[in-house]
Structures are given as C-alpha cells and as structure tokens.
Design a protein around this motif. Sequence first.
Motif, PDB file in Angstrom:
ATOM      1  N   UNK A   1       0.833  -1.211   0.000  1.00  0.00           N
ATOM      2  CA  UNK A   1       0.000   0.000   0.000  1.00  0.00           C
ATOM      3  C   UNK A   1       0.865   1.257   0.000  1.00  0.00           C
ATOM      4  N   UNK A   2       1.902   1.264   0.818  1.00  0.00           N
ATOM      5  CA  UNK A   2       2.799   2.422   0.870  1.00  0.00           C
ATOM      6  C   UNK A   2       3.527   2.600  -0.455  1.00  0.00           C
ATOM      7  N   UNK A   3       3.951   1.487  -1.047  1.00  0.00           N
ATOM      8  CA  UNK A   3       4.628   1.526  -2.334  1.00  0.00           C
ATOM      9  C   UNK A   3       3.702   2.083  -3.414  1.00  0.00           C
ATOM     10  N   UNK A   4       2.462   1.611  -3.451  1.00  0.00           N
ATOM     11  CA  UNK A   4       1.508   2.088  -4.446  1.00  0.00           C
ATOM     12  C   UNK A   4       1.208   3.576  -4.254  1.00  0.00           C
ATOM     13  N   UNK A   5       1.134   4.019  -3.018  1.00  0.00           N
ATOM     14  CA  UNK A   5       0.913   5.447  -2.752  1.00  0.00           C
ATOM     15  C   UNK A   5       2.069   6.260  -3.308  1.00  0.00           C
ATOM     16  N   UNK A   6       3.284   5.816  -3.052  1.00  0.00           N
ATOM     17  CA  UNK A   6       4.465   6.538  -3.533  1.00  0.00           C
ATOM     18  C   UNK A   6       4.496   6.567  -5.065  1.00  0.00           C
ATOM     19  N   UNK A   7       4.189   5.429  -5.699  1.00  0.00           N
ATOM     20  CA  UNK A   7       4.200   5.368  -7.152  1.00  0.00           C
ATOM     21  C   UNK A   7       3.103   6.263  -7.737  1.00  0.00           C
ATOM     22  N   UNK A   8       1.949   6.286  -7.087  1.00  0.00           N
ATOM     23  CA  UNK A   8       0.845   7.114  -7.553  1.00  0.00           C
ATOM     24  C   UNK A   8       1.198   8.594  -7.476  1.00  0.00           C
ATOM     25  N   UNK A   9       1.823   8.994  -6.393  1.00  0.00           N
ATOM     26  CA  UNK A   9       2.212  10.392  -6.230  1.00  0.00           C
ATOM     27  C   UNK A   9       3.325  10.750  -7.216  1.00  0.00           C
ATOM     28  N   UNK A  10       4.237   9.838  -7.441  1.00  0.00           N
ATOM     29  CA  UNK A  10       5.370  10.094  -8.329  1.00  0.00           C
ATOM     30  C   UNK A  10       4.942  10.143  -9.794  1.00  0.00           C
ATOM     31  N   UNK A  11       4.147   9.163 -10.225  1.00  0.00           N
ATOM     32  CA  UNK A  11       3.833   9.035 -11.648  1.00  0.00           C
ATOM     33  C   UNK A  11       2.439   9.536 -12.031  1.00  0.00           C
ATOM     34  N   UNK A  12       1.600   9.803 -11.048  1.00  0.00           N
ATOM     35  CA  UNK A  12       0.270  10.340 -11.328  1.00  0.00           C
ATOM     36  C   UNK A  12      -0.565   9.427 -12.199  1.00  0.00           C
ATOM     37  N   UNK A  13      -1.168  10.005 -13.232  1.00  0.00           N
ATOM     38  CA  UNK A  13      -2.079   9.273 -14.113  1.00  0.00           C
ATOM     39  C   UNK A  13      -1.371   8.118 -14.836  1.00  0.00           C
ATOM     40  N   UNK A  14      -0.100   8.268 -15.123  1.00  0.00           N
ATOM     41  CA  UNK A  14       0.647   7.188 -15.783  1.00  0.00           C
ATOM     42  C   UNK A  14       0.637   5.934 -14.911  1.00  0.00           C
ATOM     43  N   UNK A  15       0.718   6.106 -13.606  1.00  0.00           N
ATOM     44  CA  UNK A  15       0.670   4.966 -12.687  1.00  0.00           C
ATOM     45  C   UNK A  15      -0.700   4.307 -12.745  1.00  0.00           C
ATOM     46  N   UNK A  16      -1.735   5.118 -12.701  1.00  0.00           N
ATOM     47  CA  UNK A  16      -3.087   4.565 -12.743  1.00  0.00           C
ATOM     48  C   UNK A  16      -3.320   3.792 -14.041  1.00  0.00           C
ATOM     49  N   UNK A  17      -2.843   4.314 -15.178  1.00  0.00           N
ATOM     50  CA  UNK A  17      -2.986   3.614 -16.453  1.00  0.00           C
ATOM     51  C   UNK A  17      -2.190   2.306 -16.455  1.00  0.00           C
ATOM     52  N   UNK A  18      -1.025   2.324 -15.796  1.00  0.00           N
ATOM     53  CA  UNK A  18      -0.170   1.127 -15.804  1.00  0.00           C
ATOM     54  C   UNK A  18      -0.799  -0.044 -15.062  1.00  0.00           C
ATOM     55  N   UNK A  19      -1.731   0.229 -14.169  1.00  0.00           N
ATOM     56  CA  UNK A  19      -2.358  -0.842 -13.392  1.00  0.00           C
ATOM     57  C   UNK A  19      -3.365  -1.633 -14.214  1.00  0.00           C
ATOM     58  N   UNK A  20      -3.840  -1.050 -15.319  1.00  0.00           N
ATOM     59  CA  UNK A  20      -4.750  -1.758 -16.203  1.00  0.00           C
ATOM     60  C   UNK A  20      -6.129  -1.943 -15.594  1.00  0.00           C
TER      61      UNK A  20
END
Length: 149
Positions: free
Chosen positions: A9-28
């Motif tokens: 959960x902490x990792x996903x939060x960090x990735x979401x903050x870092x990459x924004x919408x690109x992170x959300x798209x990468x999750x499929x």
Amino acid sequence: MSLSLQAIDRLFTRMSVTYGEAWNRSLGQAPINDVKSVWAHELGVFANSLTRIAWALENLPAKCPNVIEFRNLCRQAPMPEAPRLPEPKADPERVRAELAKLGDLKVKVQTKGGDGREWARSILRRYQACERINPTVLRFAREALKEAA
C-alpha cells in the motif's frame, strides 16, 4: 514469501504520487487486489531487506515501471556493508619468531649478491634444457630479465 500488504500500500501510494495518471494507467483493468498480490509476490524476495525497495524508490526511472522492472531495480541496490570484526592483535612473541625466520632469508639473499631475478634465470635455464614451461611464466621471466639489462 510475500511482501506485507501494508508495504505494498505504501509503495503504491508513492508510485501514484510520483507518476500520477501514468501509474493509474499502468495498473490496467485487473482488480486492484489482484495487482497488489502480484506485486507482493514479486517483491517478496525483499521482505527481509526493505532497504533495497527504499533504494529503488529513491532511484525511480522517468517512465513508470511495471512490477518486473521495479523488482530488477531493487536488485540493483548496493549491498549493505557487513559489520567488520575488529582486527586481532598480533602476538608479539610470534611476530618476533616469524621475523627471525626472515632474517635468515635476508642474509641468504645478501650473501648471494643477487638482484632478485634468480627465479627468472632459473626458469630460462629449465626452458633451455627443453623442460616444458607455461608460456606466460616464460614471458614474465624474459620480461624480468630485460628490465635488468
């Protein structure tokens, strides 16, 4: 072994903050809990060394990584230095005894009056007597004697 859900959960939060919408798209389109389970499984090898995950988070690439890319980034983290034991103290008596042995060697070298290249001459004599000598050893012997000339 699997990484804890809290760590993911902490990792996903960090990735979401870092990459924004690109992170959300990468999750499929897969259910988020399934995605987190895959990440927890792939990163489970680092469960006992979270410093490698922390290092990867500090060295994220410009492009949003997938789980395999992030795992490989974690593997690139430098290994922590192992604690070093203090150097043992030398036994003065043993040091004196070993140095005394070297004293005899020093006298032998001085009395022969050699230049320290007798080993090279010995190898060349053996080679001239048709003994098989490793080519690298032979080259080193020749080079040592050229320096003396």
